[in-house]
Scaffold this motif. Structure first.
Motif, PDB file in Angstrom:
ATOM      1  N   ARG A   1       0.822  -1.208   0.000  1.00  0.00           N
ATOM      2  CA  ARG A   1       0.000   0.000   0.000  1.00  0.00           C
ATOM      3  C   ARG A   1       0.857   1.260   0.000  1.00  0.00           C
ATOM      4  N   ALA A   2       1.904   1.244   0.788  1.00  0.00           N
ATOM      5  CA  ALA A   2       2.783   2.414   0.868  1.00  0.00           C
ATOM      6  C   ALA A   2       3.446   2.667  -0.482  1.00  0.00           C
ATOM      7  N   GLN A   3       3.816   1.584  -1.133  1.00  0.00           N
ATOM      8  CA  GLN A   3       4.453   1.732  -2.447  1.00  0.00           C
ATOM      9  C   GLN A   3       3.484   2.280  -3.482  1.00  0.00           C
ATOM     10  N   HIS A   4       2.271   1.756  -3.417  1.00  0.00           N
ATOM     11  CA  HIS A   4       1.243   2.213  -4.344  1.00  0.00           C
ATOM     12  C   HIS A   4       1.004   3.702  -4.156  1.00  0.00           C
ATOM     13  N   ARG A   5       0.945   4.092  -2.910  1.00  0.00           N
ATOM     14  CA  ARG A   5       0.691   5.486  -2.587  1.00  0.00           C
ATOM     15  C   ARG A   5       1.858   6.372  -3.013  1.00  0.00           C
ATOM     16  N   TYR A   6       3.048   5.869  -2.789  1.00  0.00           N
ATOM     17  CA  TYR A   6       4.229   6.626  -3.167  1.00  0.00           C
ATOM     18  C   TYR A   6       4.236   6.866  -4.683  1.00  0.00           C
ATOM     19  N   ALA A   7       3.891   5.804  -5.426  1.00  0.00           N
ATOM     20  CA  ALA A   7       3.854   5.922  -6.891  1.00  0.00           C
ATOM     21  C   ALA A   7       2.786   6.942  -7.306  1.00  0.00           C
ATOM     22  N   LEU A   8       1.647   6.873  -6.653  1.00  0.00           N
ATOM     23  CA  LEU A   8       0.553   7.797  -6.976  1.00  0.00           C
ATOM     24  C   LEU A   8       0.972   9.249  -6.725  1.00  0.00           C
ATOM     25  N   GLU A   9       1.628   9.455  -5.566  1.00  0.00           N
ATOM     26  CA  GLU A   9       2.106  10.811  -5.236  1.00  0.00           C
ATOM     27  C   GLU A   9       3.084  11.326  -6.270  1.00  0.00           C
ATOM     28  N   LYS A  10       3.985  10.450  -6.651  1.00  0.00           N
ATOM     29  CA  LYS A  10       5.009  10.842  -7.621  1.00  0.00           C
ATOM     30  C   LYS A  10       4.357  11.187  -8.967  1.00  0.00           C
ATOM     31  N   ASN A  11       3.401  10.336  -9.366  1.00  0.00           N
ATOM     32  CA  ASN A  11       2.692  10.577 -10.625  1.00  0.00           C
ATOM     33  C   ASN A  11       1.883  11.872 -10.589  1.00  0.00           C
ATOM     34  N   LEU A  12       1.305  12.145  -9.428  1.00  0.00           N
ATOM     35  CA  LEU A  12       0.497  13.365  -9.295  1.00  0.00           C
ATOM     36  C   LEU A  12       1.349  14.617  -9.450  1.00  0.00           C
ATOM     37  N   ARG A  13       2.531  14.587  -8.830  1.00  0.00           N
ATOM     38  CA  ARG A  13       3.420  15.749  -8.942  1.00  0.00           C
ATOM     39  C   ARG A  13       3.859  15.933 -10.389  1.00  0.00           C
ATOM     40  N   ARG A  14       4.121  14.817 -11.058  1.00  0.00           N
ATOM     41  CA  ARG A  14       4.503  14.898 -12.457  1.00  0.00           C
ATOM     42  C   ARG A  14       3.345  15.432 -13.304  1.00  0.00           C
ATOM     43  N   ALA A  15       2.136  14.967 -12.963  1.00  0.00           N
ATOM     44  CA  ALA A  15       0.948  15.389 -13.720  1.00  0.00           C
ATOM     45  C   ALA A  15       0.818  16.909 -13.742  1.00  0.00           C
ATOM     46  N   LEU A  16       1.178  17.511 -12.623  1.00  0.00           N
ATOM     47  CA  LEU A  16       1.058  18.964 -12.514  1.00  0.00           C
ATOM     48  C   LEU A  16       2.090  19.664 -13.405  1.00  0.00           C
TER      49      LEU A  16
ATOM     50  N   PRO B   1      -0.847   9.371 -19.144  1.00  0.00           N
ATOM     51  CA  PRO B   1      -0.318   8.701 -20.338  1.00  0.00           C
ATOM     52  C   PRO B   1      -0.351   7.178 -20.180  1.00  0.00           C
ATOM     53  N   ASP B   2      -0.768   6.482 -21.214  1.00  0.00           N
ATOM     54  CA  ASP B   2      -0.854   5.015 -21.236  1.00  0.00           C
ATOM     55  C   ASP B   2      -1.911   4.434 -20.302  1.00  0.00           C
ATOM     56  N   VAL B   3      -2.605   5.254 -19.563  1.00  0.00           N
ATOM     57  CA  VAL B   3      -3.594   4.726 -18.634  1.00  0.00           C
ATOM     58  C   VAL B   3      -4.997   5.191 -19.021  1.00  0.00           C
ATOM     59  N   GLY B   4      -5.116   6.468 -19.328  1.00  0.00           N
ATOM     60  CA  GLY B   4      -6.426   7.007 -19.681  1.00  0.00           C
ATOM     61  C   GLY B   4      -6.883   8.032 -18.669  1.00  0.00           C
ATOM     62  N   ILE B   5      -8.186   8.311 -18.710  1.00  0.00           N
ATOM     63  CA  ILE B   5      -8.717   9.364 -17.858  1.00  0.00           C
ATOM     64  C   ILE B   5      -9.048   8.841 -16.464  1.00  0.00           C
ATOM     65  N   ILE B   6      -8.482   9.491 -15.464  1.00  0.00           N
ATOM     66  CA  ILE B   6      -8.718   9.108 -14.072  1.00  0.00           C
ATOM     67  C   ILE B   6      -9.670  10.121 -13.441  1.00  0.00           C
ATOM     68  N   PRO B   7     -10.765   9.615 -12.816  1.00  0.00           N
ATOM     69  CA  PRO B   7     -11.751  10.532 -12.235  1.00  0.00           C
ATOM     70  C   PRO B   7     -11.238  11.177 -10.937  1.00  0.00           C
ATOM     71  N   PRO B   8     -11.770  12.341 -10.599  1.00  0.00           N
ATOM     72  CA  PRO B   8     -11.256  13.113  -9.452  1.00  0.00           C
ATOM     73  C   PRO B   8     -11.355  12.385  -8.113  1.00  0.00           C
ATOM     74  N   ASP B   9     -12.379  11.543  -7.925  1.00  0.00           N
ATOM     75  CA  ASP B   9     -12.496  10.836  -6.647  1.00  0.00           C
ATOM     76  C   ASP B   9     -11.258   9.988  -6.350  1.00  0.00           C
ATOM     77  N   GLU B  10     -10.518   9.628  -7.410  1.00  0.00           N
ATOM     78  CA  GLU B  10      -9.339   8.786  -7.212  1.00  0.00           C
ATOM     79  C   GLU B  10      -8.058   9.564  -6.961  1.00  0.00           C
ATOM     80  N   PHE B  11      -8.102  10.894  -7.093  1.00  0.00           N
ATOM     81  CA  PHE B  11      -6.863  11.616  -6.803  1.00  0.00           C
ATOM     82  C   PHE B  11      -7.034  12.927  -6.026  1.00  0.00           C
ATOM     83  N   ILE B  12      -8.271  13.417  -5.927  1.00  0.00           N
ATOM     84  CA  ILE B  12      -8.467  14.656  -5.156  1.00  0.00           C
ATOM     85  C   ILE B  12      -8.219  14.428  -3.645  1.00  0.00           C
TER      86      ILE B  12
END
Ligand code: C2E
Ligand code: CA
Ligand code: CA
Ligand code: CA
Length: 279
Positions: free
Chosen positions: A19-34, A66-77
């Motif tokens: 879970r921690a790894q998944h979250r870490y990846a998500l955080e990293k991706n979010l910062r990149r997304a911005l 990229p390569d994943v598609g559209i992610i809805p806000p409930d999954e990252f807000i």
């Protein structure tokens, strides 16, 4: 017993790690997304029940990964709120939305109002007021063209801290809508204490109209109360003509929902605006 206890412990830590790894990846991706500008703003029309005209839209963020598609806000807000990324994301959405709204007002409908969701974390940012003022100045959108959608949870914060922010934002001409109304721990006294302009009845009430008598009665009561307090009402999540008819008969002013349109990309929204605006 000792053995199995140890296995449980190992299982537990492994799961935590995953879970921690998944979250870490998500955080990293979010910062990149911005920084890589992977976010998009979609727009869902708000329709006047009296005239059937599109009078505004709600800005709703999407993440085009990229390569994943559209992610809805409930999954990252929610996670963006936790890690503080909601501030830059929220600023970006406000800028985009105001820029478009200014253009749509000039080109199609001079009274167009754009609604932007503001999370409670953004209200805790002492720079919020200045930023709103700056965006309005830079985009040349009059304050009357902007509405902020807030949730009831925000109003449970400290009145002394919140009220001055509300008051100064309202002086810009910006209006305030109470989102998801009826779902929170709302005390009706909030409606008197805060300068709120609009109630947005939550989808959970609208969904069960006309089947559930409770929802019918409560929705009618909310509309009556709002009108007595001088607030306008928007119904969200309208999917059926029966719901539309009921809301029109009950004196609700505005609706939003799949029955009229899903949230659209800016260019699709603009096409809808063009085809729907009486010449
Ligand atoms: P919300 O503010 O309650 O937005 C309404 C949600 O209902 C949107 O989901 C919209 O697509 C959906 N919806 C609209 N009409 C219908 C309908 O007829 N039926 C059904 N089943 N759903 C309908 P979305 O876009 O996935 O957004 C979910 C939530 O994410 C929003 O709920 C809001 O809380 C949050 N959100 C979205 N954009 C932003 C943003 O820019 N900033 C912040 N802070 N939160 C945002
Ligand atoms: Ca909203
Ligand atoms: Ca809502
Ligand atoms: Ca909601």
């Amino acid at each position: 017993a000792k053995e199995s206890g140890r296995n449980n412990y190992q299982f537990f830590t492994t799961e935590l790690n995953v879970r921690a790894q998944h979250r870490y990846a998500l955080e990293k991706n979010l910062r990149r997304a911005l920084t890589e500008q992977e976010f998009l703003v979609f727009y869902q029309p708000k329709v006047c029940l009296k005239t059937s005209a599109i009078v505004g839209a709600e800005a709703l963020i999407r993440w085009q990964m990229p390569d994943v598609g559209i992610i809805p806000p409930d999954e990252f807000i929610p996670i963006s709120e936790e890690i503080g990324l909601i501030l830059p994301i929220g600023r970006w959405v406000l800028e985009q939305a105001c820029l478009r709204a200014k253009y749509w007002r000039d080109e199609f409908f001079p009274d167009f109002v754009i609604s932007v969701n503001i999370s409670p974390k953004q209200f805790q940012d002492p720079g919020l007021f200045n930023f709103i003022q700056q965006v309005l100045n830079e985009t040349k959108l009059p304050g009357q063209g902007l509405q902020l959608e807030i949730t009831e949870g925000l109003l449970m914060g400290e009145l002394d801290l919140l009220l001055p922010v509300f008051t100064s934002i309202k002086k810009l001409g910006v209006s305030i809508s109470l989102d998801d109304f009826g779902t929170g721990f709302s005390s009706l006294s909030y409606l008197q204490r805060f300068p709120i302009d609009n109630l947005k009845i939550d989808r959970s009430f609208i969904r069960d109209i006309p089947e559930k008598q409770d929802s019918v009665v409560l929705t009618r009561a909310i509309i009556a109360m709002a009108s007595a307090l001088g607030l306008s009402v928007t119904a969200e999540g309208v999917e059926k003509t029966e719901q539309l008819d009921f809301l029109t008969d009950s004196g609700c002013q505005e609706m939003q929902g799949f029955l009229f349109s899903k949230p659209l990309s800016a260019s699709d929204f603009e096409n809808l605006l063009i085809s729907h605006t009486p010449k």
